[in-house]
Write a protein that holds these residues in place. Structure first.
Motif, PDB file in Angstrom:
ATOM      1  N   HIS A  85       2.762 -32.045 -34.494  1.00  0.00           N
ATOM      2  CA  HIS A  85       3.637 -33.183 -33.686  1.00  0.00           C
ATOM      3  C   HIS A  85       5.214 -32.837 -33.606  1.00  0.00           C
ATOM      4  CE1 HIS A  85       3.824 -37.129 -31.426  1.00  0.00           C
ATOM      5  NE2 HIS A  85       4.672 -37.351 -32.501  1.00  0.00           N
ATOM      6  N   ASN A  86       5.499 -32.076 -32.761  1.00  0.00           N
ATOM      7  CA  ASN A  86       6.995 -31.679 -32.840  1.00  0.00           C
ATOM      8  C   ASN A  86       7.516 -31.273 -31.392  1.00  0.00           C
ATOM      9  OD1 ASN A  86       9.369 -29.957 -33.182  1.00  0.00           O
ATOM     10  ND2 ASN A  86       9.261 -30.229 -35.370  1.00  0.00           N
ATOM     11  N   SER A  87       8.560 -31.976 -30.936  1.00  0.00           N
ATOM     12  CA  SER A  87       9.110 -31.626 -29.492  1.00  0.00           C
ATOM     13  C   SER A  87      10.072 -30.507 -29.384  1.00  0.00           C
ATOM     14  CB  SER A  87       9.332 -32.863 -28.780  1.00  0.00           C
ATOM     15  OG  SER A  87      10.678 -33.249 -29.664  1.00  0.00           O
ATOM     16  N   HIS A  88      10.174 -29.859 -30.655  1.00  0.00           N
ATOM     17  CA  HIS A  88      11.360 -28.799 -30.322  1.00  0.00           C
ATOM     18  C   HIS A  88      10.659 -27.470 -30.026  1.00  0.00           C
ATOM     19  CE1 HIS A  88      13.407 -31.807 -33.281  1.00  0.00           C
ATOM     20  NE2 HIS A  88      14.422 -30.975 -33.215  1.00  0.00           N
ATOM     21  N   GLY A  89      11.590 -26.621 -29.395  1.00  0.00           N
ATOM     22  CA  GLY A  89      11.191 -25.407 -28.938  1.00  0.00           C
ATOM     23  C   GLY A  89      10.613 -24.606 -30.302  1.00  0.00           C
ATOM     24  N   MET A  90       9.459 -23.801 -30.209  1.00  0.00           N
ATOM     25  CA  MET A  90       8.879 -23.181 -31.338  1.00  0.00           C
ATOM     26  C   MET A  90       8.096 -21.776 -30.631  1.00  0.00           C
ATOM     27  SD  MET A  90       5.679 -25.371 -32.132  1.00  0.00           S
ATOM     28  CE  MET A  90       6.486 -27.012 -32.037  1.00  0.00           C
ATOM     29  N   ASP A  91       7.910 -21.009 -31.655  1.00  0.00           N
ATOM     30  CA  ASP A  91       6.992 -19.873 -31.559  1.00  0.00           C
ATOM     31  C   ASP A  91       5.902 -20.226 -32.455  1.00  0.00           C
ATOM     32  OD1 ASP A  91       8.259 -18.445 -29.945  1.00  0.00           O
ATOM     33  OD2 ASP A  91       9.039 -17.026 -31.077  1.00  0.00           O
ATOM     34  N   VAL A  92       4.551 -19.713 -31.893  1.00  0.00           N
ATOM     35  CA  VAL A  92       3.367 -19.603 -32.984  1.00  0.00           C
ATOM     36  C   VAL A  92       2.872 -18.233 -32.649  1.00  0.00           C
ATOM     37  CG1 VAL A  92       1.248 -20.690 -33.240  1.00  0.00           C
ATOM     38  CG2 VAL A  92       2.810 -22.025 -32.067  1.00  0.00           C
ATOM     39  N   ILE A  93       2.773 -17.714 -33.977  1.00  0.00           N
ATOM     40  CA  ILE A  93       2.767 -16.145 -34.026  1.00  0.00           C
ATOM     41  C   ILE A  93       1.381 -15.977 -34.508  1.00  0.00           C
ATOM     42  CG2 ILE A  93       3.393 -13.879 -34.849  1.00  0.00           C
ATOM     43  CD1 ILE A  93       6.196 -15.149 -34.561  1.00  0.00           C
ATOM     44  N   LEU A  94       0.363 -15.151 -34.085  1.00  0.00           N
ATOM     45  CA  LEU A  94      -0.641 -14.668 -34.842  1.00  0.00           C
ATOM     46  C   LEU A  94      -0.574 -13.233 -34.948  1.00  0.00           C
ATOM     47  CD1 LEU A  94      -3.424 -16.485 -32.250  1.00  0.00           C
ATOM     48  CD2 LEU A  94      -2.447 -17.271 -34.581  1.00  0.00           C
ATOM     49  N   ALA A  95      -0.542 -12.890 -36.431  1.00  0.00           N
ATOM     50  CA  ALA A  95      -0.312 -11.428 -36.798  1.00  0.00           C
ATOM     51  C   ALA A  95      -0.732 -11.493 -38.232  1.00  0.00           C
ATOM     52  CB  ALA A  95       0.995 -10.857 -36.469  1.00  0.00           C
ATOM     53  N   ASN A  96      -0.906 -10.076 -38.810  1.00  0.00           N
ATOM     54  CA  ASN A  96      -1.062  -9.900 -40.220  1.00  0.00           C
ATOM     55  C   ASN A  96      -1.900 -10.828 -41.014  1.00  0.00           C
ATOM     56  OD1 ASN A  96       0.892  -7.788 -39.981  1.00  0.00           O
ATOM     57  ND2 ASN A  96       2.484  -9.269 -39.867  1.00  0.00           N
ATOM     58  N   GLN A  97      -3.095 -11.393 -40.259  1.00  0.00           N
ATOM     59  CA  GLN A  97      -4.027 -12.265 -40.693  1.00  0.00           C
ATOM     60  C   GLN A  97      -3.368 -13.469 -41.043  1.00  0.00           C
ATOM     61  OE1 GLN A  97      -6.266  -8.940 -43.210  1.00  0.00           O
ATOM     62  NE2 GLN A  97      -7.213 -10.849 -43.057  1.00  0.00           N
ATOM     63  N   THR A  98      -2.351 -14.284 -40.186  1.00  0.00           N
ATOM     64  CA  THR A  98      -1.858 -15.363 -40.440  1.00  0.00           C
ATOM     65  C   THR A  98      -1.585 -15.990 -39.178  1.00  0.00           C
ATOM     66  OG1 THR A  98       0.520 -14.528 -40.216  1.00  0.00           O
ATOM     67  CG2 THR A  98      -0.484 -14.536 -42.477  1.00  0.00           C
ATOM     68  N   VAL A  99      -1.492 -17.276 -39.185  1.00  0.00           N
ATOM     69  CA  VAL A  99      -0.993 -18.154 -37.957  1.00  0.00           C
ATOM     70  C   VAL A  99       0.609 -18.671 -38.497  1.00  0.00           C
ATOM     71  CG1 VAL A  99      -2.281 -19.932 -38.571  1.00  0.00           C
ATOM     72  CG2 VAL A  99      -1.209 -19.938 -36.186  1.00  0.00           C
ATOM     73  N   LEU A 112       6.156 -22.189 -41.155  1.00  0.00           N
ATOM     74  CA  LEU A 112       4.972 -22.761 -41.951  1.00  0.00           C
ATOM     75  C   LEU A 112       3.891 -21.781 -41.609  1.00  0.00           C
ATOM     76  CD1 LEU A 112       3.528 -24.921 -43.873  1.00  0.00           C
ATOM     77  CD2 LEU A 112       2.701 -25.854 -41.751  1.00  0.00           C
ATOM     78  N   THR A 113       3.407 -21.178 -42.706  1.00  0.00           N
ATOM     79  CA  THR A 113       2.511 -20.019 -42.451  1.00  0.00           C
ATOM     80  C   THR A 113       1.102 -20.227 -43.099  1.00  0.00           C
ATOM     81  OG1 THR A 113       4.385 -18.467 -42.513  1.00  0.00           O
ATOM     82  CG2 THR A 113       2.073 -17.442 -42.489  1.00  0.00           C
ATOM     83  N   SER A 114       0.085 -20.087 -42.386  1.00  0.00           N
ATOM     84  CA  SER A 114      -1.367 -19.932 -42.830  1.00  0.00           C
ATOM     85  C   SER A 114      -2.164 -18.832 -42.840  1.00  0.00           C
ATOM     86  CB  SER A 114      -2.130 -21.205 -42.291  1.00  0.00           C
ATOM     87  OG  SER A 114      -3.399 -21.315 -42.603  1.00  0.00           O
ATOM     88  N   ASN A 115      -2.916 -18.576 -43.829  1.00  0.00           N
ATOM     89  CA  ASN A 115      -3.851 -17.430 -43.960  1.00  0.00           C
ATOM     90  C   ASN A 115      -4.958 -17.580 -42.799  1.00  0.00           C
ATOM     91  OD1 ASN A 115      -2.512 -15.826 -45.718  1.00  0.00           O
ATOM     92  ND2 ASN A 115      -3.296 -17.502 -47.128  1.00  0.00           N
ATOM     93  N   VAL A 116      -5.654 -16.761 -42.276  1.00  0.00           N
ATOM     94  CA  VAL A 116      -6.643 -16.796 -41.190  1.00  0.00           C
ATOM     95  C   VAL A 116      -7.188 -15.500 -41.286  1.00  0.00           C
ATOM     96  CG1 VAL A 116      -5.598 -18.450 -39.557  1.00  0.00           C
ATOM     97  CG2 VAL A 116      -5.364 -15.676 -39.125  1.00  0.00           C
ATOM     98  N   PRO A 117      -8.785 -15.359 -40.926  1.00  0.00           N
ATOM     99  CA  PRO A 117      -9.543 -14.167 -40.902  1.00  0.00           C
ATOM    100  C   PRO A 117      -8.979 -13.100 -39.959  1.00  0.00           C
ATOM    101  CG  PRO A 117     -10.793 -15.998 -40.875  1.00  0.00           C
ATOM    102  CD  PRO A 117      -9.474 -16.684 -40.622  1.00  0.00           C
ATOM    103  N   ALA A 118      -9.040 -11.914 -40.306  1.00  0.00           N
ATOM    104  CA  ALA A 118      -8.546 -10.739 -39.417  1.00  0.00           C
ATOM    105  C   ALA A 118      -8.984 -10.764 -38.163  1.00  0.00           C
ATOM    106  CB  ALA A 118      -8.976  -9.524 -40.090  1.00  0.00           C
ATOM    107  N   ASP A 119     -10.492 -11.531 -37.816  1.00  0.00           N
ATOM    108  CA  ASP A 119     -10.940 -11.464 -36.641  1.00  0.00           C
ATOM    109  C   ASP A 119     -10.994 -13.083 -36.157  1.00  0.00           C
ATOM    110  OD1 ASP A 119     -12.886 -12.485 -38.321  1.00  0.00           O
ATOM    111  OD2 ASP A 119     -14.381 -11.416 -37.404  1.00  0.00           O
ATOM    112  N   ALA A 120      -9.988 -13.637 -36.338  1.00  0.00           N
ATOM    113  CA  ALA A 120      -9.814 -15.226 -36.241  1.00  0.00           C
ATOM    114  C   ALA A 120     -10.308 -15.488 -34.666  1.00  0.00           C
ATOM    115  CB  ALA A 120      -8.447 -15.876 -36.678  1.00  0.00           C
ATOM    116  N   ASN A 121     -10.991 -16.424 -34.511  1.00  0.00           N
ATOM    117  CA  ASN A 121     -11.287 -17.131 -33.001  1.00  0.00           C
ATOM    118  C   ASN A 121     -10.301 -18.183 -32.898  1.00  0.00           C
ATOM    119  OD1 ASN A 121     -13.346 -15.084 -32.201  1.00  0.00           O
ATOM    120  ND2 ASN A 121     -14.371 -15.936 -34.194  1.00  0.00           N
ATOM    121  N   ILE A 122      -9.438 -18.083 -32.373  1.00  0.00           N
ATOM    122  CA  ILE A 122      -8.437 -19.240 -32.044  1.00  0.00           C
ATOM    123  C   ILE A 122      -8.124 -19.319 -30.369  1.00  0.00           C
ATOM    124  CG2 ILE A 122      -5.756 -19.985 -32.346  1.00  0.00           C
ATOM    125  CD1 ILE A 122      -6.033 -18.712 -35.133  1.00  0.00           C
ATOM    126  N   TYR A 123      -8.088 -20.691 -30.177  1.00  0.00           N
ATOM    127  CA  TYR A 123      -7.984 -20.966 -28.659  1.00  0.00           C
ATOM    128  C   TYR A 123      -7.039 -22.129 -28.839  1.00  0.00           C
ATOM    129  CZ  TYR A 123     -12.304 -18.932 -28.960  1.00  0.00           C
ATOM    130  OH  TYR A 123     -13.505 -18.166 -29.353  1.00  0.00           O
TER     131      TYR A 123
END
Length: 285
Positions: free
Chosen positions: A216-230, A151-162
């Motif tokens: 809400h998911n207990s499987h192994g995962m990657d969360v990737i921030l790149a190309n103005q997406t999360v 699942l991919t969401s668009n974010v701003p190029a300078d997104a402030n994610i914590y």
């Protein structure tokens, strides 16, 4: 045997990570089409059907999915995408009971749900706050297989994610080049790598206001921030998403812990001298 099993699992997961790093691998996936949309006072229900030939990247594409959207409270929106056969693993309530909320009229909710359709990417959706998107999957096909979700969401190029721990790194995640692996392991705090815990929740500061997102998911995962997406890349289960309206960082934390539970207070007698014993030979050190 247990050590061998864990080592094999870690090896297979590492192989999956190296392969999954290629973003082009899902370009041909058809996404889904929404139908049988039924609205309720709190949200909606819909059927999602595969929009073309399956990808079958890391398993078998699941053809029929159920979409449920519910305004749990005036500041929390629940979006759940699951298989209609209900065979994908979901975290049992006996393990982690969640606050379901009384439900609120969606017209009075701080967060609004809008779904769209594209010929190339199929079904997409936006979560809006004050008419502006805080989560937007349009233009990115949903991938839902028995052993791989994307699942991919668009974010701003300078997104402030914590958030998205546990990974020793800069407090603000680099929006252009960050891969956070959620796969627990006991290792001595390597910079930018996964360690003891997995917390698939983040908050973002956008337009001078905070909001939050929890998967809400207990499987192994990657969360990737790149190309103005999360982008969430998950080894299985369902896409069980919760969004928090904020608007302050403290209110996002409050809304999140209302859902998953508040931490217990530390007893008075437990406060005092604390130190990790690892690497020390005595109190003098």
């Amino acid at each position: 045997m247990r050590t061998l099993t864990l080592a094999l699992a870690s090896t297979l997961y590492g192989m999956w990570l190296s392969t999954a790093s290629a973003r082009s691998i899902v370009k041909g996936c058809p996404g889904y089409s929404a139908s049988h949309v039924t609205t309720t006072s709190h949200g909606l229900h819909a059927l999602l059907t595969l929009n073309g030939p399956p990808c079958n990247i890391y398993g078998q594409d699941i053809a029929d999915l159920a979409l449920t959207v519910r305004a749990d409270t005036d500041s929390r929106l629940h979006i759940h995408i699951s298989d209609t056969a209900n065979t994908q693993f979901q975290i049992p309530e006996s393990v982690l009971p969640l606050d379901k909320g009384a439900g609120t009229d969606k017209r009075h909710s701080s967060l609004q749900f809008v779904h769209t359709h594209s010929k190339t990417s199929g079904f997409g959706f936006k979560v809006l706050r004050g008419g502006k998107p805080i989560f937007d999957t349009t233009g990115h096909p949903l991938v839902f297989e028995d052993q791989y979700l994307e699942l991919t969401s668009n974010v701003p190029a300078d997104a402030n994610i914590y958030g998205l721990g546990e990974s020793p790194n800069w407090f603000r995640r680099d929006p252009q080049n960050t891969t956070i692996t959620l796969w627990n392991r006991d290792v001595a705090d390597p910079l930018g790598e996964n360690v003891y815990g997995s917390h698939s929740v983040f908050m973002e500061l956008r337009d001078k206001q905070f909001h939050g997102c929890y998967l809400h998911n207990s499987h192994g995962m990657d969360v990737i921030l790149a190309n103005q997406t999360v982008q969430f890349r998950v080894l299985g289960g369902t896409l069980d998403l919760y969004f928090f309206a904020g608007p302050s960082a403290l209110s996002v934390v409050d809304q999140y812990t209302q859902l998953v539970g508040r931490p217990n207070r530390i007893p008075y007698w437990a406060l005092g001298f604390h130190n990790c014993r690892f690497g020390y030979t005595g109190v003098g050190e």
